[in-house]
Design a protein around this motif. Structure first.
Motif, short mmCIF file in Angstrom:
data_model
loop_
_atom_site.label_atom_id
_atom_site.label_comp_id
_atom_site.label_asym_id
_atom_site.label_seq_id
_atom_site.Cartn_x
_atom_site.Cartn_y
_atom_site.Cartn_z
N ARG A 1 -27.05 20.36 -4.69
CA ARG A 1 -25.88 20.93 -4.28
C ARG A 1 -25.41 19.92 -2.77
O ARG A 1 -24.16 19.86 -2.78
N LEU A 2 -26.56 19.79 -2.03
CA LEU A 2 -26.07 19.08 -0.73
C LEU A 2 -25.69 17.52 -0.96
O LEU A 2 -24.97 17.00 -0.41
N ALA A 3 -26.42 17.18 -2.22
CA ALA A 3 -26.10 15.56 -2.14
C ALA A 3 -24.60 15.30 -2.81
O ALA A 3 -23.92 14.36 -2.23
N ALA A 4 -23.92 16.28 -3.37
CA ALA A 4 -22.61 15.99 -4.05
C ALA A 4 -21.57 15.81 -2.62
O ALA A 4 -20.82 15.44 -2.82
N HIS A 5 -22.12 16.56 -1.40
CA HIS A 5 -21.27 16.49 -0.46
C HIS A 5 -21.75 15.76 0.81
O HIS A 5 -20.97 15.38 1.60
N MET A 6 -23.21 15.53 0.72
CA MET A 6 -23.62 14.70 2.12
C MET A 6 -24.03 13.34 1.67
O MET A 6 -24.66 12.51 2.77
N SER A 7 -24.14 12.92 0.52
CA SER A 7 -24.80 11.51 0.30
C SER A 7 -23.59 10.46 0.64
O SER A 7 -24.18 9.48 0.69
N GLY A 8 -22.49 10.72 0.49
CA GLY A 8 -21.54 9.89 0.89
C GLY A 8 -21.77 8.45 0.10
O GLY A 8 -21.66 8.65 -1.07
N GLU A 9 -21.69 7.17 0.71
CA GLU A 9 -21.59 6.13 0.10
C GLU A 9 -23.22 5.54 -0.40
O GLU A 9 -23.26 4.47 -0.91
N ARG A 10 -24.11 6.38 0.45
CA ARG A 10 -25.38 5.95 0.18
C ARG A 10 -25.95 5.71 -1.26
O ARG A 10 -25.56 6.62 -2.20
N GLU A 11 -26.53 4.94 -1.88
CA GLU A 11 -27.42 4.65 -3.09
C GLU A 11 -28.32 5.79 -3.22
O GLU A 11 -28.91 6.19 -2.32
N HIS A 12 -28.12 6.25 -4.28
CA HIS A 12 -29.23 7.61 -4.71
C HIS A 12 -29.56 7.80 -6.09
O HIS A 12 -28.80 7.36 -6.75
N ARG A 13 -30.34 8.25 -6.26
CA ARG A 13 -30.94 8.83 -7.45
C ARG A 13 -30.37 10.05 -7.92
O ARG A 13 -29.87 10.87 -7.27
N ASP A 14 -29.69 9.98 -9.39
CA ASP A 14 -29.28 10.78 -9.91
C ASP A 14 -30.18 11.95 -10.29
O ASP A 14 -31.15 11.64 -11.02
N LEU A 15 -29.99 13.17 -9.92
CA LEU A 15 -31.00 14.33 -10.13
C LEU A 15 -30.80 14.98 -11.54
O LEU A 15 -31.58 15.65 -11.79
N GLU A 16 -29.68 14.68 -12.21
CA GLU A 16 -29.47 15.27 -13.46
C GLU A 16 -30.65 15.34 -14.64
O GLU A 16 -30.89 16.68 -14.91
N PRO A 17 -31.29 14.17 -14.89
CA PRO A 17 -32.44 14.22 -15.81
C PRO A 17 -33.52 15.34 -15.38
O PRO A 17 -33.85 16.02 -16.35
N ALA A 18 -33.70 15.38 -14.07
CA ALA A 18 -34.67 16.24 -13.56
C ALA A 18 -34.20 17.80 -13.64
O ALA A 18 -34.91 18.54 -14.17
N LEU A 19 -33.03 17.87 -13.46
CA LEU A 19 -32.46 19.33 -13.75
C LEU A 19 -32.50 19.66 -15.17
O LEU A 19 -32.83 20.79 -15.59
N ASP A 20 -32.12 18.68 -16.18
CA ASP A 20 -32.41 18.90 -17.46
C ASP A 20 -33.84 19.33 -17.61
O ASP A 20 -34.02 20.22 -18.56
N ALA A 21 -34.67 18.66 -17.21
CA ALA A 21 -36.17 18.97 -17.54
C ALA A 21 -36.63 20.24 -17.01
O ALA A 21 -37.60 20.81 -17.44
N LEU A 22 -35.79 20.79 -16.10
CA LEU A 22 -36.39 22.01 -15.51
C LEU A 22 -36.09 23.21 -16.45
O LEU A 22 -36.96 24.15 -16.23
N THR A 23 -35.19 22.99 -17.12
CA THR A 23 -35.00 24.40 -18.23
C THR A 23 -36.13 24.34 -19.18
O THR A 23 -36.40 25.45 -19.64
N SER A 24 -36.94 23.42 -19.61
CA SER A 24 -38.27 23.55 -20.36
C SER A 24 -39.63 23.36 -19.42
O SER A 24 -40.67 23.78 -19.99
N LEU A 25 -39.22 23.60 -17.94
CA LEU A 25 -40.54 23.44 -17.13
C LEU A 25 -41.21 24.80 -17.37
O LEU A 25 -42.50 24.59 -17.25
N PRO A 26 -40.78 25.94 -17.36
CA PRO A 26 -41.24 27.22 -17.46
C PRO A 26 -42.28 27.14 -18.71
O PRO A 26 -43.55 27.72 -18.80
N ASP A 27 -41.83 26.54 -19.69
CA ASP A 27 -42.65 26.72 -21.06
C ASP A 27 -43.69 25.72 -21.08
O ASP A 27 -44.85 25.95 -21.33
N ASP A 28 -43.47 24.56 -20.37
CA ASP A 28 -44.48 23.51 -20.25
C ASP A 28 -45.77 24.14 -19.61
O ASP A 28 -46.72 23.91 -19.73
N LEU A 29 -45.31 24.90 -18.27
CA LEU A 29 -46.29 25.57 -17.38
C LEU A 29 -47.20 26.57 -18.37
O LEU A 29 -48.23 26.61 -18.04
N GLY A 30 -46.23 27.19 -18.93
CA GLY A 30 -46.91 28.29 -19.95
C GLY A 30 -47.89 27.67 -20.91
O GLY A 30 -49.14 28.14 -21.09
#
Ligand code: M6R
Length: 361
Positions: free
Chosen positions: A172-201
Motif C-alpha cells: 500500500r505504501l510503496a504505491a505512494h512512497m517509492s517514487g522513482e526508486r528502483e524496487h521489487r514488485d511485491l505482486e508475486p508474493a501477494l499471489d503466493a499469500l493466498t496459498s500460504l494458509p494451506d501451505d502452513l496447514g
C-alpha cells in the motif's frame, strides 16, 4: 478453552492457517494488484518520506521483517526498539510515518515511543491485535492484524499475522512512497499469500519439529542464523527458545558468526540455519564455518534444497515465494521450541518471570 490441547501455545501455533486467513481476508483485490488495510486516505500517503517502526520483543522482530519488505518495495524504513526510541536523536518530522507494532496494544515502552513521535509531529499508525487497546486509542490510524486472542505468553500466531499485515501495508505504501526508486514488485508474493494458509496447514501435519527438538535436547546452547528475511526469523526463534525452554539461545545474522559468536560454537551447540531462497549460498557458507568447528547444522529449508546434503539435519518448509519462507521457517522453529520446552517440563504458557503484556517501562 484449550480445545483439547495441553497448552495454549500449541493450540495457537496450530491455529495459524485460520488466523492467517482472517488476516488476509478482504484485503487483496480479486485482481491481486491492490490491497486495502482499512487505513489512510491514499491522498495523504505521498506526504510521507520515511517510515520508523517502534516495537518490543517478538513485535520488534516482526517490524524488522516489515522493514526489509518496505525497503525492498522502495520505501525508506527502519526499526527501533521502542525502549530506545524515546532517547533516540534521529529526526522526526511531519514527513515521518511512525508505525508501532504491538500485539496487545498495552506495552508501556511502545506507548512511550508513540507519545514521542506524536509530540514531534509525526503521524502515528499502530498495527495491533486488540480493538480499543491503548495503542489503538493513541494512534492516528490503526490496522488490525485479526489474529484472534492470544493467551500464551509466547507470541506465535500474532508474529505471522503481523508480518503478513506489514507486507500488505508495504504494498500500500510503496504505491505512494517509492517514487522513482528502483524496487521489487511485491505482486508475486501477494499471489503466493493466498496459498500460504494451506501451505502452513500441510506443514503443521508433520512431526519433523518434534523429532529435531528431541534429537538436540541437552545441548549447551542453541544458535539460529539467517540472512535478509531469515535474520529476523533467527532472532525471533532464539527469543522463543530462551523464553520457554530457559536454555541459552541466540540469533545472529549469518554473516556475523565469524565476527565473534563463532568462538561459542562447539559440537554441543546446534546451529539452526534458515534458508529463505535468497542469499542461501552465503548462508550455507556461514553454516559450514560452524560445522567445521563440530556444530551440528539443522537446515530449515524446502525439500530438495542443496543445503540439505551439506548439513546434518533437515527441518522442511513448503516451497513458496521467498518473502514467506521465513514465516514458514519461523513456525517450524516455534514448534521446535515448544517440543523442547514440553520435554523439559517447563511452564509453557506462563514462563517464569514473564508477563503477557509489559505495562511498565
Ligand atoms: O504486546 P506487544 O506485541 O507489544 O508485546 C511485545 C513483547 O513484550 C512480546 O512480543 C514478548 O516479547 C513476547 N512474550 C515474546 O514471545
Amino acid at each position: 478453552g484449550k480445545g483439547g490441547y495441553e497448552h495454549y501455545m500449541l493450540k495457537e501455533i496450530d491455529s495459524q492457517p485460520t488466523s492467517l486467513r482472517n488476516t488476509i481476508k478482504g484485503r487483496i483485490s480479486p485482481s491481486g494488484d491492490d490491497v486495502d488495510v482499512d487505513a489512510f486516505d491514499p491522498e495523504t500517503l505521498s506526504e510521507f518520506s520515511e517510515v520508523q517502526f517502534v516495537a518490543c520483543g517478538t513485535s520488534y522482530h516482526a517490524a524488522l521483517y516489515g522493514t526489509t519488505l518496505l525497503n525492498e518495495a522502495g520505501v525508506r524504513a527502519r526499526t527501533y526498539r521502542a525502549s530506545e526510541y524515546q532517547m533516540a536523536s534521529d529526526p522526526v518530522t511531519e514527513e515521518t510515518l511512525v508505525v508501532s507494532v504491538t500485539q496487545s496494544g498495552e506495552t508501556a515502552d511502545t506507548l512511550g515511543a508513540m507519545r514521542r513521535a506524536s509530540r514531534e509531529g509525526a503521524t502515528v499508525l499502530t498495527v495491533t491485535n486488540v480493538m480499543g487497546s491503548s495503542a489503538a486509542r493513541a494512534a492516528d490510524e490503526t490496522v488490525y492484524i485479526h489474529a484472534g486472542p492470544e493467551i500464551g505468553v509466547a507470541a506465535t500466531k500474532t508474529f505471522s499475522s503481523q508480518t503478513v499485515t506489514l507486507a500488505l501495508l508495504a504494498q500500500r505504501l510503496a504505491a505512494h512512497m517509492s517514487g522513482e526508486r528502483e524496487h521489487r514488485d511485491l505482486e508475486p508474493a501477494l499471489d503466493a499469500l493466498t496459498s500460504l494458509p494451506d501451505d502452513l496447514g500441510r506443514m503443521l501435519e508433520g512431526d519433523d519439529a518434534e523429532r529435531i527438538a528431541n534429537r538436540f535436547l541437552g545441548s549447551d546452547a542453541y544458535f539460529f542464523i539467517g540472512r535478509g528475511l531469515g535474520y529476523p526469523v533467527a532472532k525471533e526463534s532464539a527469543l522463543k527458545f530462551k523464553e520457554i525452554t530457559y536454555e541459552h539461545a541466540e540469533g545472529f545474522a549469518s554473516g556475523e558468526l565469524k565476527h565473534g559468536p563463532l568462538a561459542l560454537v562447539t559440537p554441543q551447540t546446534p546451529v539452526f540455519a534458515v534458508f529463505t531462497g535468497e542469499h542461501d549460498e552465503k548462508t550455507l557458507k556461514n553454516a559450514k564455518e560452524a560445522q567445521t568447528r563440530g556444530a551440528p547444522i539443522v537446515a530449515v529449508a524446502k525439500e530438495g534444497h542443496p543445503a540439505i546434503e551439506a548439513t546434518d539435519a533437515h527441518l522442511p518448509i513448503p516451497d513458496t515465494d521467498p518473502m514467506w519462507s521465513g514465516l514458514l521457517a519461523n513456525v517450524q522453529l516455534q514448534l521446535v521450541s515448544y517440543h523442547a520446552a514440553n520435554e523439559l517440563g517447563r511452564s509453557i504458557d506462563k514462563p517464569r518471570n514473564l508477563a503477557k503484556s509489559v505495562t511498565v517501562e
